[in-house]
Design a protein around this motif. Structure first.
Motif, PDB file in Angstrom:
ATOM      1  N   PRO A 146       0.930   8.068 -15.300  1.00 18.83           N
ATOM      2  CA  PRO A 146       0.603   7.174 -15.016  1.00 18.83           C
ATOM      3  C   PRO A 146       1.323   5.663 -15.713  1.00 18.83           C
ATOM      4  O   PRO A 146       1.062   4.451 -14.855  1.00 18.83           O
ATOM      5  CB  PRO A 146      -0.856   7.199 -14.884  1.00 18.83           C
ATOM      6  CG  PRO A 146      -1.655   8.373 -14.693  1.00 18.83           C
ATOM      7  CD  PRO A 146      -0.110   8.794 -15.387  1.00 18.83           C
ATOM      8  N   ARG A 147       0.620   5.708 -17.072  1.00 23.38           N
ATOM      9  CA  ARG A 147       1.356   4.534 -17.655  1.00 23.38           C
ATOM     10  C   ARG A 147       2.697   4.272 -17.361  1.00 23.38           C
ATOM     11  O   ARG A 147       3.031   3.820 -17.789  1.00 23.38           O
ATOM     12  CB  ARG A 147       0.801   5.073 -19.521  1.00 23.38           C
ATOM     13  CG  ARG A 147       1.453   6.189 -20.216  1.00 23.38           C
ATOM     14  CD  ARG A 147       1.317   6.063 -21.785  1.00 23.38           C
ATOM     15  NE  ARG A 147       2.098   7.535 -22.347  1.00 23.38           N
ATOM     16  CZ  ARG A 147       1.594   8.461 -22.346  1.00 23.38           C
ATOM     17  NH1 ARG A 147       0.504   8.140 -21.959  1.00 23.38           N
ATOM     18  NH2 ARG A 147       2.360   8.675 -22.975  1.00 23.38           N
ATOM     19  N   GLU A 148       3.880   5.100 -17.432  1.00 25.32           N
ATOM     20  CA  GLU A 148       4.910   5.019 -17.419  1.00 25.32           C
ATOM     21  C   GLU A 148       4.865   4.069 -16.153  1.00 25.32           C
ATOM     22  O   GLU A 148       6.762   3.853 -15.981  1.00 25.32           O
ATOM     23  CB  GLU A 148       6.013   6.497 -17.152  1.00 25.32           C
ATOM     24  CG  GLU A 148       5.177   6.809 -18.353  1.00 25.32           C
ATOM     25  CD  GLU A 148       6.544   9.074 -18.882  1.00 25.32           C
ATOM     26  OE1 GLU A 148       6.546   9.145 -17.020  1.00 25.32           O
ATOM     27  OE2 GLU A 148       5.773   8.981 -19.045  1.00 25.32           O
ATOM     28  N   ARG A 206      -5.854   9.784  -9.919  1.00 28.46           N
ATOM     29  CA  ARG A 206      -5.726   9.598 -11.383  1.00 28.46           C
ATOM     30  C   ARG A 206      -4.993   8.118 -10.812  1.00 28.46           C
ATOM     31  O   ARG A 206      -5.169   7.190 -11.877  1.00 28.46           O
ATOM     32  CB  ARG A 206      -4.650   9.926 -12.512  1.00 28.46           C
ATOM     33  CG  ARG A 206      -5.843  11.135 -13.001  1.00 28.46           C
ATOM     34  CD  ARG A 206      -4.816  11.703 -14.043  1.00 28.46           C
ATOM     35  NE  ARG A 206      -4.789  11.046 -15.295  1.00 28.46           N
ATOM     36  CZ  ARG A 206      -3.440  11.505 -16.194  1.00 28.46           C
ATOM     37  NH1 ARG A 206      -3.478  12.714 -15.818  1.00 28.46           N
ATOM     38  NH2 ARG A 206      -3.353  10.367 -16.768  1.00 28.46           N
ATOM     39  N   MET A 207      -3.728   7.674 -10.099  1.00 29.24           N
ATOM     40  CA  MET A 207      -2.934   6.421  -9.408  1.00 29.24           C
ATOM     41  C   MET A 207      -4.107   5.539  -9.772  1.00 29.24           C
ATOM     42  O   MET A 207      -3.787   3.923 -10.016  1.00 29.24           O
ATOM     43  CB  MET A 207      -2.058   7.139  -9.131  1.00 29.24           C
ATOM     44  CG  MET A 207      -0.564   7.616 -10.086  1.00 29.24           C
ATOM     45  SD  MET A 207      -0.266   6.921 -11.185  1.00 29.24           S
ATOM     46  CE  MET A 207       0.833   5.405  -9.934  1.00 29.24           C
ATOM     47  N   VAL A 208      -4.551   6.638  -8.304  1.00 31.38           N
ATOM     48  CA  VAL A 208      -5.896   5.170  -7.395  1.00 31.38           C
ATOM     49  C   VAL A 208      -6.544   4.859  -9.024  1.00 31.38           C
ATOM     50  O   VAL A 208      -7.217   3.166  -8.287  1.00 31.38           O
ATOM     51  CB  VAL A 208      -6.417   5.765  -6.572  1.00 31.38           C
ATOM     52  CG1 VAL A 208      -7.729   4.913  -5.858  1.00 31.38           C
ATOM     53  CG2 VAL A 208      -5.017   6.750  -5.277  1.00 31.38           C
ATOM     54  N   GLU A 209      -7.037   5.750  -9.370  1.00 29.89           N
ATOM     55  CA  GLU A 209      -8.165   4.328 -10.945  1.00 29.89           C
ATOM     56  C   GLU A 209      -7.371   3.702 -11.550  1.00 29.89           C
ATOM     57  O   GLU A 209      -8.153   2.437 -12.071  1.00 29.89           O
ATOM     58  CB  GLU A 209      -8.547   5.787 -11.511  1.00 29.89           C
ATOM     59  CG  GLU A 209      -9.663   7.202 -10.383  1.00 29.89           C
ATOM     60  CD  GLU A 209     -10.070   8.360 -10.939  1.00 29.89           C
ATOM     61  OE1 GLU A 209      -9.923   8.113 -12.582  1.00 29.89           O
ATOM     62  OE2 GLU A 209     -10.931   8.691 -10.732  1.00 29.89           O
ATOM     63  N   CYS A 210      -6.131   4.209 -11.811  1.00 31.54           N
ATOM     64  CA  CYS A 210      -5.475   2.949 -12.769  1.00 31.54           C
ATOM     65  C   CYS A 210      -4.855   2.041 -11.850  1.00 31.54           C
ATOM     66  O   CYS A 210      -5.250   0.631 -12.722  1.00 31.54           O
ATOM     67  CB  CYS A 210      -4.263   3.801 -12.858  1.00 31.54           C
ATOM     68  SG  CYS A 210      -4.589   5.515 -14.481  1.00 31.54           S
ATOM     69  N   GLY A 211      -4.730   2.194 -10.864  1.00 27.94           N
ATOM     70  CA  GLY A 211      -4.259   1.033  -9.552  1.00 27.94           C
ATOM     71  C   GLY A 211      -5.399  -0.433  -9.868  1.00 27.94           C
ATOM     72  O   GLY A 211      -5.380  -1.313  -9.749  1.00 27.94           O
ATOM     73  N   GLU A 212      -6.595   0.487  -9.661  1.00 25.22           N
ATOM     74  CA  GLU A 212      -7.601  -0.246  -9.472  1.00 25.22           C
ATOM     75  C   GLU A 212      -7.956  -1.301 -10.439  1.00 25.22           C
ATOM     76  O   GLU A 212      -8.749  -1.767 -10.849  1.00 25.22           O
ATOM     77  CB  GLU A 212      -9.343   0.580  -8.802  1.00 25.22           C
ATOM     78  CG  GLU A 212      -9.207   1.486  -7.470  1.00 25.22           C
ATOM     79  CD  GLU A 212      -9.679   1.864  -7.323  1.00 25.22           C
ATOM     80  OE1 GLU A 212     -10.439   2.556  -8.117  1.00 25.22           O
ATOM     81  OE2 GLU A 212      -9.985   2.359  -5.524  1.00 25.22           O
ATOM     82  N   ILE A 253      -3.536  -3.149  -9.434  1.00 25.46           N
ATOM     83  CA  ILE A 253      -2.358  -2.914  -8.813  1.00 25.46           C
ATOM     84  C   ILE A 253      -2.715  -2.035  -8.025  1.00 25.46           C
ATOM     85  O   ILE A 253      -2.402  -0.654  -8.286  1.00 25.46           O
ATOM     86  CB  ILE A 253      -1.205  -3.126  -9.724  1.00 25.46           C
ATOM     87  CG1 ILE A 253      -1.036  -3.797 -10.982  1.00 25.46           C
ATOM     88  CG2 ILE A 253       0.267  -2.635  -9.260  1.00 25.46           C
ATOM     89  CD1 ILE A 253       0.444  -3.615 -11.513  1.00 25.46           C
ATOM     90  N   GLU A 254      -2.486  -1.916  -6.590  1.00 26.57           N
ATOM     91  CA  GLU A 254      -2.863  -1.191  -5.856  1.00 26.57           C
ATOM     92  C   GLU A 254      -1.794  -0.085  -5.427  1.00 26.57           C
ATOM     93  O   GLU A 254      -0.653  -0.425  -5.195  1.00 26.57           O
ATOM     94  CB  GLU A 254      -3.092  -1.808  -4.186  1.00 26.57           C
ATOM     95  CG  GLU A 254      -3.090  -0.610  -3.339  1.00 26.57           C
ATOM     96  CD  GLU A 254      -3.896  -1.755  -1.750  1.00 26.57           C
ATOM     97  OE1 GLU A 254      -4.167  -1.150  -0.837  1.00 26.57           O
ATOM     98  OE2 GLU A 254      -3.506  -3.050  -1.545  1.00 26.57           O
TER      99      GLU A 254
END
Length: 228
Positions: free
Chosen positions: A158-160, A196-202, A206-207
């Protein structure tokens, strides 16, 4: 020759290149930015002194912008090459000031996004992860291939993906990755990664709008699948 005539005799903390690297370009005075562009001064002065000489010759930046090559070359230490560099830098700055962010269409629905990614990814023989970065109007401001993996698996952190989102000031992201087998059914790894992407976005504000899995003439939207 005065002790300050050579730039190497100026303390490193006061040299414009070092100051920009440490504090950022906005912390520099105009003559310091100009000194970085000029690079070197004449024999009788260092580049900071030369930059000040240029700025003192003209009343303001507008006057410098309007100066001709010949007018620049009347300043001791400014030859034709440096005068050309100054004019080129000014013109580049003007063009940058009038530039706008390129957009590659607008996402209006799940079908629009799925069709776009299907066209992009349907013939790929390896797994690719592609991110569509959107602004607040759902206009595509950047499309980027984040990862290319083996035939059977891909690893994208996700960080990338969010690093690029921050870089392009994106408000939303749509992801797509293909299954070369042709079967778009999501694997457990696909579901874990999407969550994981949803959690990081929240956390970042950034949705993640959707994550598409592209198969052979068919795709699955993980938003419609109930994962997002």
């Amino acid at each position: 020759m005065q002790a300050t005539s050579l730039l190497k005799e100026v303390p490193k903390s006061s040299r414009p290149r070092e100051r920009l690297a440490q504090y950022g370009e906005k912390s520099l005075a105009t003559h310091e930015l100009l000194a970085i562009l000029l690079r070197t001064g004449p024999k009788d002065s260092n580049v900071l002194q030369l930059a000040m000489r240029v700025m003192n010759e003209f009343e303001d930046l507008h006057s410098l912008k309007m100066a001709s090559l010949e007018e620049l070359m009347t300043i001791n230490g400014i030859g034709k090459a440096k005068a050309i560099e100054i004019k080129a830098c000014i013109e580049l700055g003007l063009r940058l000031a009038h530039s706008t962010q390129l957009k590659s269409g607008v996402i209006t629905s799940t079908k629009t996004a799925g069709a776009l990614l299907m066209q992009e990814m349907r013939d790929l023989q390896q797994e690719h992860v592609i991110a569509l970065y959107l602004n607040t109007k759902n206009e595509i401001i950047k499309k980027k291939t984040i990862f290319i993996g083996s035939l059977n698996s891909s690893v994208a952190h996700p960080r990338e993906i969010f690093r690029e989102a921050v870089r392009f000031s994106a408000a939303r992201i749509i992801l797509g990755h293909n299954h070369p087998s042709g079967n778009p059914e999501p694997s457990e790894a696909d579901l874990v990664f999407t969550r994981r992407m949803v959690e990081c976005g929240e956390m970042m504000g950034i949705e993640l709008l959707d994550h598409f899995i592209i198969g052979d003439q068919i795709y699955i939207s993980l938003k419609e699948y109930g994962i997002i």
